[in-house]
Design a protein around this motif. Structure first.
Motif, PDB file in Angstrom:
ATOM      1  N   SER A   1      -2.288   4.660  -6.439  1.00 57.76           N
ATOM      2  CA  SER A   1      -2.627   4.755  -5.211  1.00 57.76           C
ATOM      3  C   SER A   1      -1.819   5.901  -4.498  1.00 57.76           C
ATOM      4  O   SER A   1      -2.105   6.322  -3.429  1.00 57.76           O
TER       5      SER A   1
ATOM      6  N   GLY B   1     -10.363   4.199   3.812  1.00 51.91           N
ATOM      7  CA  GLY B   1      -9.075   4.020   3.944  1.00 51.91           C
ATOM      8  C   GLY B   1      -8.575   5.434   4.490  1.00 51.91           C
ATOM      9  O   GLY B   1      -7.142   5.763   4.618  1.00 51.91           O
TER      10      GLY B   1
ATOM     11  N   ASP C   1      -7.572  -1.189   3.331  1.00 51.92           N
ATOM     12  CA  ASP C   1      -7.010   0.260   3.496  1.00 51.92           C
ATOM     13  C   ASP C   1      -7.442   0.731   5.071  1.00 51.92           C
ATOM     14  O   ASP C   1      -6.679   1.250   5.500  1.00 51.92           O
TER      15      ASP C   1
ATOM     16  N   VAL D   1       0.799  -1.171  -0.119  1.00 49.18           N
ATOM     17  CA  VAL D   1       0.104   0.071   0.108  1.00 49.18           C
ATOM     18  C   VAL D   1       0.875   1.223   0.014  1.00 49.18           C
ATOM     19  O   VAL D   1       2.016   1.262   0.391  1.00 49.18           O
TER      20      VAL D   1
ATOM     21  N   ALA E   1      -4.310   7.757  -2.086  1.00 48.00           N
ATOM     22  CA  ALA E   1      -3.865   7.865  -0.382  1.00 48.00           C
ATOM     23  C   ALA E   1      -3.985   9.261  -0.064  1.00 48.00           C
ATOM     24  O   ALA E   1      -4.332   9.569   1.069  1.00 48.00           O
TER      25      ALA E   1
ATOM     26  N   VAL F   1      -4.722   5.792   3.027  1.00 45.18           N
ATOM     27  CA  VAL F   1      -4.210   4.435   2.741  1.00 45.18           C
ATOM     28  C   VAL F   1      -4.443   4.035   1.412  1.00 45.18           C
ATOM     29  O   VAL F   1      -6.113   3.902   1.424  1.00 45.18           O
ATOM     30  N   SER F   2      -3.933   3.679   0.357  1.00 44.86           N
ATOM     31  CA  SER F   2      -4.582   2.939  -0.692  1.00 44.86           C
ATOM     32  C   SER F   2      -3.726   1.934  -1.024  1.00 44.86           C
ATOM     33  O   SER F   2      -2.477   1.890  -1.293  1.00 44.86           O
TER      34      SER F   2
END
Length: 139
Positions: free
Chosen positions: A54, A97, A121, A30, A58, A113-114
């Motif tokens: 991502s 996430g 996530d 991640v 994120a 988070v991704s």
């Protein structure tokens, strides 16, 4: 006069370390983004083999959590519940996430988070947010 609390760079590293630990434990690659008390990117970590898309996601999840002072999961559930007008809110990324980070009731930043499924996530972001409780933030 109440003093404004703030994350230090070492605090941001501690939050990322807690989140990373949860991701590694589950073999999840991640991106983890930490925003400061002004909503600006403070720290970003991209695990090996995490898709490049991502990185932006994120950051946007963290920004949503910061701007609205709530979990992006709450925003997602609102949209899923039929309130699609929420999709038009500026700065809203309604995908789980992202979490705001609070210290003694003060908003001190956010985590996003991704990289895996959004509920995963969210698990990683929660691990990072929990680490804030162990920190002694400067005021």
């Amino acid at each position: 006069m109440e003093l404004k609390r703030a994350l230090s760079l070492s605090d941001a590293y501690a939050i990322v370390a807690a989140a990373r630990s949860k991701a590694v434990e589950n073999h999840w690659n991640v991106v983890i983004a930490i925003l400061d008390e002004g909503g600006h990117l403070m720290l970003l970590e991209r695990a090996d083999h995490t898709q490049v898309g991502s990185v932006q996601v994120a950051q946007e999840k963290a920004r949503t959590a910061f701007l609205f002072r709530r979990s992006t999961k709450v925003m997602e559930e609102t949209v899923v519940g039929g309130r699609i007008v929420m999709l038009n809110l500026p700065g809203n990324t309604p995908v789980e996430g992202g979490l705001p980070l609070f210290s003694e009731g003060q908003l001190v930043g956010a985590i996003g988070v991704s990289g895996v499924q959004s509920f995963q996530d969210g698990i990683i972001a929660a691990a990072g947010a929990e680490a804030v409780e162990q920190l002694t933030l400067s005021a």
